[in-house]
Design a protein around this motif. Structure first.
Motif, PDB file in Angstrom:
ATOM      1  N   PHE A   1     -11.610 -30.941  87.754  1.00 50.22           N
ATOM      2  CA  PHE A   1     -11.598 -30.077  86.576  1.00 50.22           C
ATOM      3  C   PHE A   1     -12.345 -30.634  85.370  1.00 50.22           C
ATOM      4  O   PHE A   1     -12.656 -29.886  84.447  1.00 50.22           O
ATOM      5  CB  PHE A   1     -10.154 -29.743  86.186  1.00 50.22           C
ATOM      6  CG  PHE A   1      -9.530 -28.789  87.164  1.00 50.22           C
ATOM      7  CD1 PHE A   1      -9.999 -27.481  87.270  1.00 50.22           C
ATOM      8  CD2 PHE A   1      -8.505 -29.189  87.992  1.00 50.22           C
ATOM      9  CE1 PHE A   1      -9.436 -26.597  88.185  1.00 50.22           C
ATOM     10  CE2 PHE A   1      -7.939 -28.317  88.907  1.00 50.22           C
ATOM     11  CZ  PHE A   1      -8.409 -27.019  89.007  1.00 50.22           C
ATOM     12  N   ILE A   2     -12.614 -31.938  85.361  1.00 49.83           N
ATOM     13  CA  ILE A   2     -13.317 -32.472  84.193  1.00 49.83           C
ATOM     14  C   ILE A   2     -14.684 -31.799  84.074  1.00 49.83           C
ATOM     15  O   ILE A   2     -15.455 -31.720  85.029  1.00 49.83           O
ATOM     16  CB  ILE A   2     -13.466 -34.005  84.292  1.00 49.83           C
ATOM     17  CG1 ILE A   2     -12.139 -34.656  83.928  1.00 49.83           C
ATOM     18  CG2 ILE A   2     -14.562 -34.512  83.359  1.00 49.83           C
ATOM     19  CD1 ILE A   2     -12.141 -36.151  84.015  1.00 49.83           C
ATOM     20  N   GLY A   3     -14.968 -31.296  82.885  1.00 54.35           N
ATOM     21  CA  GLY A   3     -16.230 -30.606  82.656  1.00 54.35           C
ATOM     22  C   GLY A   3     -16.244 -29.199  83.225  1.00 54.35           C
ATOM     23  O   GLY A   3     -17.244 -28.500  83.139  1.00 54.35           O
ATOM     24  N   ARG A   4     -15.132 -28.789  83.823  1.00 56.25           N
ATOM     25  CA  ARG A   4     -15.105 -27.460  84.417  1.00 56.25           C
ATOM     26  C   ARG A   4     -13.869 -26.674  84.005  1.00 56.25           C
ATOM     27  O   ARG A   4     -13.480 -25.719  84.660  1.00 56.25           O
ATOM     28  CB  ARG A   4     -15.132 -27.577  85.946  1.00 56.25           C
ATOM     29  CG  ARG A   4     -16.502 -27.330  86.520  1.00 56.25           C
ATOM     30  CD  ARG A   4     -16.494 -27.634  87.990  1.00 56.25           C
ATOM     31  NE  ARG A   4     -16.537 -29.080  88.222  1.00 56.25           N
ATOM     32  CZ  ARG A   4     -16.683 -29.621  89.428  1.00 56.25           C
ATOM     33  NH1 ARG A   4     -16.776 -28.862  90.485  1.00 56.25           N
ATOM     34  NH2 ARG A   4     -16.727 -30.932  89.572  1.00 56.25           N
TER      35      ARG A   4
ATOM     36  N   LYS B   1      -9.622 -21.197  74.124  1.00 56.29           N
ATOM     37  CA  LYS B   1      -9.943 -22.077  72.997  1.00 56.29           C
ATOM     38  C   LYS B   1      -9.351 -23.479  73.171  1.00 56.29           C
ATOM     39  O   LYS B   1      -9.679 -24.390  72.437  1.00 56.29           O
ATOM     40  CB  LYS B   1      -9.510 -21.440  71.674  1.00 56.29           C
ATOM     41  CG  LYS B   1      -8.040 -21.142  71.517  1.00 56.29           C
ATOM     42  CD  LYS B   1      -7.801 -20.717  70.047  1.00 56.29           C
ATOM     43  CE  LYS B   1      -6.362 -20.323  69.780  1.00 56.29           C
ATOM     44  NZ  LYS B   1      -6.013 -18.951  70.131  1.00 56.29           N
ATOM     45  N   PHE B   2      -8.487 -23.635  74.180  1.00 52.42           N
ATOM     46  CA  PHE B   2      -7.950 -24.979  74.447  1.00 52.42           C
ATOM     47  C   PHE B   2      -8.801 -25.739  75.466  1.00 52.42           C
ATOM     48  O   PHE B   2      -8.489 -26.865  75.818  1.00 52.42           O
ATOM     49  CB  PHE B   2      -6.511 -24.885  74.964  1.00 52.42           C
ATOM     50  CG  PHE B   2      -5.556 -24.345  73.941  1.00 52.42           C
ATOM     51  CD1 PHE B   2      -5.280 -25.083  72.786  1.00 52.42           C
ATOM     52  CD2 PHE B   2      -4.950 -23.108  74.107  1.00 52.42           C
ATOM     53  CE1 PHE B   2      -4.404 -24.586  71.837  1.00 52.42           C
ATOM     54  CE2 PHE B   2      -4.076 -22.613  73.160  1.00 52.42           C
ATOM     55  CZ  PHE B   2      -3.801 -23.348  72.019  1.00 52.42           C
ATOM     56  N   ASN B   3      -9.862 -25.084  75.948  1.00 48.97           N
ATOM     57  CA  ASN B   3     -10.667 -25.708  76.994  1.00 48.97           C
ATOM     58  C   ASN B   3     -11.049 -27.133  76.653  1.00 48.97           C
ATOM     59  O   ASN B   3     -10.922 -28.046  77.464  1.00 48.97           O
ATOM     60  CB  ASN B   3     -11.933 -24.893  77.229  1.00 48.97           C
ATOM     61  CG  ASN B   3     -11.643 -23.735  78.174  1.00 48.97           C
ATOM     62  OD1 ASN B   3     -10.549 -23.666  78.730  1.00 48.97           O
ATOM     63  ND2 ASN B   3     -12.597 -22.846  78.337  1.00 48.97           N
ATOM     64  N   ASN B   4     -11.526 -27.306  75.417  1.00 51.49           N
ATOM     65  CA  ASN B   4     -12.004 -28.621  75.011  1.00 51.49           C
ATOM     66  C   ASN B   4     -10.885 -29.649  75.014  1.00 51.49           C
ATOM     67  O   ASN B   4     -11.055 -30.760  75.500  1.00 51.49           O
ATOM     68  CB  ASN B   4     -12.609 -28.539  73.611  1.00 51.49           C
ATOM     69  CG  ASN B   4     -14.118 -28.515  73.718  1.00 51.49           C
ATOM     70  OD1 ASN B   4     -14.651 -29.016  74.706  1.00 51.49           O
ATOM     71  ND2 ASN B   4     -14.780 -27.935  72.734  1.00 51.49           N
ATOM     72  N   THR B   5      -9.745 -29.233  74.428  1.00 49.03           N
ATOM     73  CA  THR B   5      -8.605 -30.149  74.352  1.00 49.03           C
ATOM     74  C   THR B   5      -8.172 -30.581  75.743  1.00 49.03           C
ATOM     75  O   THR B   5      -7.968 -31.767  75.996  1.00 49.03           O
ATOM     76  CB  THR B   5      -7.423 -29.447  73.669  1.00 49.03           C
ATOM     77  OG1 THR B   5      -7.943 -28.445  72.801  1.00 49.03           O
ATOM     78  CG2 THR B   5      -6.577 -30.423  72.908  1.00 49.03           C
ATOM     79  N   VAL B   6      -8.028 -29.602  76.622  1.00 50.57           N
ATOM     80  CA  VAL B   6      -7.591 -29.931  77.976  1.00 50.57           C
ATOM     81  C   VAL B   6      -8.585 -30.875  78.631  1.00 50.57           C
ATOM     82  O   VAL B   6      -8.218 -31.872  79.272  1.00 50.57           O
ATOM     83  CB  VAL B   6      -7.431 -28.652  78.812  1.00 50.57           C
ATOM     84  CG1 VAL B   6      -7.143 -28.995  80.267  1.00 50.57           C
ATOM     85  CG2 VAL B   6      -6.309 -27.798  78.258  1.00 50.57           C
TER      86      VAL B   6
END
Ligand code: SF4
Ligand code: SF4
Ligand code: SF4
Lengths: 413, 301
Positions: A157-160, A169-174
């Motif tokens: 999932f990293i980067g994806r 909008k939490f994509n970055n945080t996660v």
């Protein structure tokens, strides 16, 4: 030619005729399982006061733990001995172990009369109980397995990270959290890997100690104080054959070329292990003079002979033969024999050898018990197939070889 | 030594220490109550005077609030056609055996023996059994998880399980009428027995009395008190005119049933040294191999 092997999610259709058959078996099992919860253990199984344990313990739990030994044996080989060549098999073996132990835990759960108290061993300790020790070790090891699997999840999932709807909008945080987690795991993973191997050695052997307390109720061919040693040795023996067996089947079902070179390497180590196991078993039979029981023909002597001949001697010969252990067929069958042997050993120890004093008839599993056992096995295979399609577990040759952090290094053929 | 390697050693040491910490609390928290008092009570069963009236079966059920037929029904001797075992619906049963050289058949009451070193207690995963001051081996339903390992362990094949119950089934076995003896009453079966087959008393005194009986009437009894030494001694003991094997008792040695298992357990887990040793060993091997790889690859990691 230079190939870079890299674990990737497999892209294939999920449903095939075999998958549909497996699903039917799984559903049938679940129906009987429902019966167990609604009407009680007695309604679905052939268990009684004389035979308190049946195949749910003998096969699902005892054999299940043994056959999941691929996890700790490959971890020891790849991570602790640092044999890079074998890195391709670690992830599939890890996933198998993780699923295997998950199902072991589920089988314990359904076999417990008071399953709502399953957490009791965590707070109520009985140091003299072998079962307590096995239970705690299995619980911790299961956790360790999940932790060992986490890097595969973060890698996926990293980067994806792509959360649906307003969560986007939490994509970055996660993503950031995943990266932190990944780094933390990277630094501490060795702790879990070593613990995993230690815990495995402990409970694989203690599983053997379980039946020692049954004393006279257990047939002398199997009842020996070195049962824990025999259980540990046989678990180590079956680890690699299980990996070979699975890897040949899954490469066939996914249409990949099997990693023959790697599997052969694994196979070469099985022979000597089997030899040690066989020696221990034979020395035990000679020292305790239990071979006298082999002179009469009855269920016990026949089962013991099958276990030793088909499960140990024949595959031993096969793995030591250069010719046989170089072909995929040879490897497949030799491994299948070892697996059969260890499975039978667990069944023998927990069911065949157990001869309680007041039994009116011997135990044979009911249709419901068999259904649930088969259903769980089918579910496990389905879940494996499902998970390797989502997560990067199985290594496939890459067309464009970028060297990334997650690439498996040192795999040149 | 680079930073990650120092880290490695530190964390390994920490892990070892915390495992050891867990281990040291184990014996304290892990021991279920297991008292072997010198004053523990017992029952001596003299099978030579039992007439098989089965009043003890009725009394047992009534005392434990279990459903039972009226006491008159217990005169029916046809139940003896079958060998019975205590189960979830009857904590004690009487069986009848043919007696070739005697006038009367031999009747034998069966129930939990209340072992001095109970296998069930040693084996139970959560320590649901306790050996009480007065000799009773008691099952605690607030702890039991229903794994049935006690049934596998018991050398007399006594604990029974409510297989027909879907929710929270119990392990059932004789509790030596713990609630009655606590109040100074006799166990229900002892109280009702019309033939004084059952003698309740201090175990040590019962053994003395039994030996005296055997000495006085050598033609009446075989020279064997079942339970004096079997599996390390039991609170319930039997006298008989016949070899006990013929009365369906299992043939058992003198060693306590949990002995071998506990020896193995303590060997593997002696102060948690063996597991920590493996941990350290594996850690060492891993570190060495990592080192070697570093040098080979010129430290590109
Ligand atoms: S007879 Fe069986 S159930 Fe009773 S105390 Fe002994 S081991 Fe436990
Ligand atoms: S069934 Fe209950 S009493 Fe028996 S060993 Fe399991 S937890 Fe203990
Ligand atoms: S009550 Fe006494 S005499 Fe009657 S069966 Fe029971 S032990 Fe025997």
């Amino acid at each position: 030619m230079e190939h870079l092997f890299k674990p990737t999610p497999i892209q294939k259709k999920f449903f095939t005729p075999i998958v549909i058959i497996l699903s039917a078996i799984a559903i049938n099992g679940l129906v009987f399982l429902l019966g167990r919860f609604v009407f009680g253990i007695g309604a679905v199984t052939n268990l009684n006061d004389q035979f308190p344990w049946g195949i749910w313990i003998g096969i699902d739990v005892a054999a299940g733990v043994a056959l999941a030994a691929g996890g700790f044996t490959t971890a020891a080989l790849g991570h602790i001995m640092h044999k890079d060549k074998y890195e391709v098999i670690i992830r599939p073996a890890l996933l198998t172990a993780m699923l295997g132990y998950t199902f072991v835990a589920m089988s314990v759960m359904i076999d417990l009369g008071r399953y709502h108290y399953i957490w009791h061993p965590l707070v109520m300790w009985n140091g003299t109980s072998v079962l307590f020790e096995v239970g705690i070790c299995v619980m911790i090891y299961l956790t360790v397995l999940y932790i060992e699997f986490l890097p595969i999840v973060t890698e996926r999932f990293i980067g994806r990270v792509n959360l649906p709807g307003f969560l986007a909008k939490f994509n970055n945080t996660v993503d950031k959290l995943l990266r932190v987690l990944d780094r933390a795991l990277d630094k501490t993973m060795f702790i879990f890997i070593i613990s995993g191997v230690v815990l495995s050695c402990l409970h694989q052997s203690s599983l053997g100690t379980l039946m020692v307390i049954a004393g006279e109720k257990m047939h002398p061919l199997w009842q020996t104080p070195i049962l824990p040693l025999l259980f540990l040795l046989s678990a180590i023996c079956v680890g690699f054959p299980m990996v070979i067996f699975e890897s040949l089947i899954s490469s066939k079902s996914f249409g990949l070329k099997p990693e023959l070179d790697v599997l052969e390497g694994l196979g070469r180590m099985v022979g000597p292990m089997l030899l040690i196991y066989l020696t221990a078993k034979m020395v035990d039979v000679v020292i305790r003079e239990t071979y006298v029981h082999l002179m009469t023909i009855n269920t016990e002597s026949i089962m013991f002979t099958i276990e030793v001949m088909i499960g140990i001697v024949i595959p031993l010969r096969m793995f030591f033969s250069r010719k046989i252990s170089k072909t995929p067929e040879g490897l497949f069958w030799a491994s299948a024999f070892v697996i059969f042997g260890v499975l039978l050993n667990r069944v023998n120890n927990f069911i065949i050898a157990y001869t309680p004093p007041y039994a009116e008839s011997s135990y044979f599993p009911s249709f419901g018990e068999i259904s649930v056992t088969l259903g769980f096995i089918a579910l496990e295979i389905l879940l494996f197939r499902f998970l390797v399609m989502i997560f990067p577990v199985v290594s496939t040759p890459q067309k464009v070889a970028f060297k990334t952090k997650y690439a498996v290094k040192g795999l040149f053929r | 030594m680079n930073k990650s390697r120092r880290n490695f050693l530190k964390t390994s040491a920490f892990m070892g220490a915390s495992i050891a910490g867990v281990a040291s609390t184990k014996p304290v928290k892990g021991a279920p109550k297991n008292i072997l008092s010198d004053d523990r009570m017992g029952v001596l069963v003299d099978t030579t005077v039992c007439i098989g009236c089965r009043k003890c079966e009725w009394a047992c059920k009534s005392a434990h609030d279990m459903p039972t037929d009226p006491i008159e029904k217990y005169d029916d001797r046809s139940v003896f056609d079958k060998r019975r075992r205590p189960d979830a619906h009857a904590l004690t049963v009487v069986n009848e055996f043919e007696n070739q050289n005697g006038k009367f058949p031999i009747d034998v009451k069966v129930q939990c023996m209340h072992c001095d070193h109970p296998a069930c207690l040693s084996a139970c995963i959560v320590g649901a059994f306790s050996k009480e001051e007065n000799g009773t081996v008691l099952w605690n339903g607030d702890k039991c998880i229903g794994c049935r390992y006690c049934m596998v362990a018991c050398p007399f094949q006594i604990p029974a399980f409510e297989f027909d119950k879907a929710w929270s089934p119990d392990i059932k076995k004789c509790d030596f009428c713990f609630d009655r003896t606590k109040k100074g009453m006799l166990p229900a079966c002892v109280e009702i027995c019309p033939m004084e087959v059952l003698t309740y008393g201090k175990r040590s005194e019962l053994i003395r009395a039994a030996k005296e009986k055997i000495r006085l009437y050598p033609e009446r009894y075989v020279d064997h008190i079942l339970g004096e030494h079997e599996v390390g001694g039991t609170s319930w003991m039997y006298l008989s005119s016949k070899d006990f094997a013929q009365l369906d008792f299992p043939k058992l040695g003198k060693n306590a049933a949990p002995g071998v298992t506990e020896a193995i357990q303590h060997g593997i887990f002696a102060y948690f040294i063996p597991p920590i040793a493996i941990y350290a060993l594996l850690g060492g091997v891993m570190w060495l191999n990592k080192n070697r790889k570093h040098e080979e690859h010129g430290g590109d990691e």
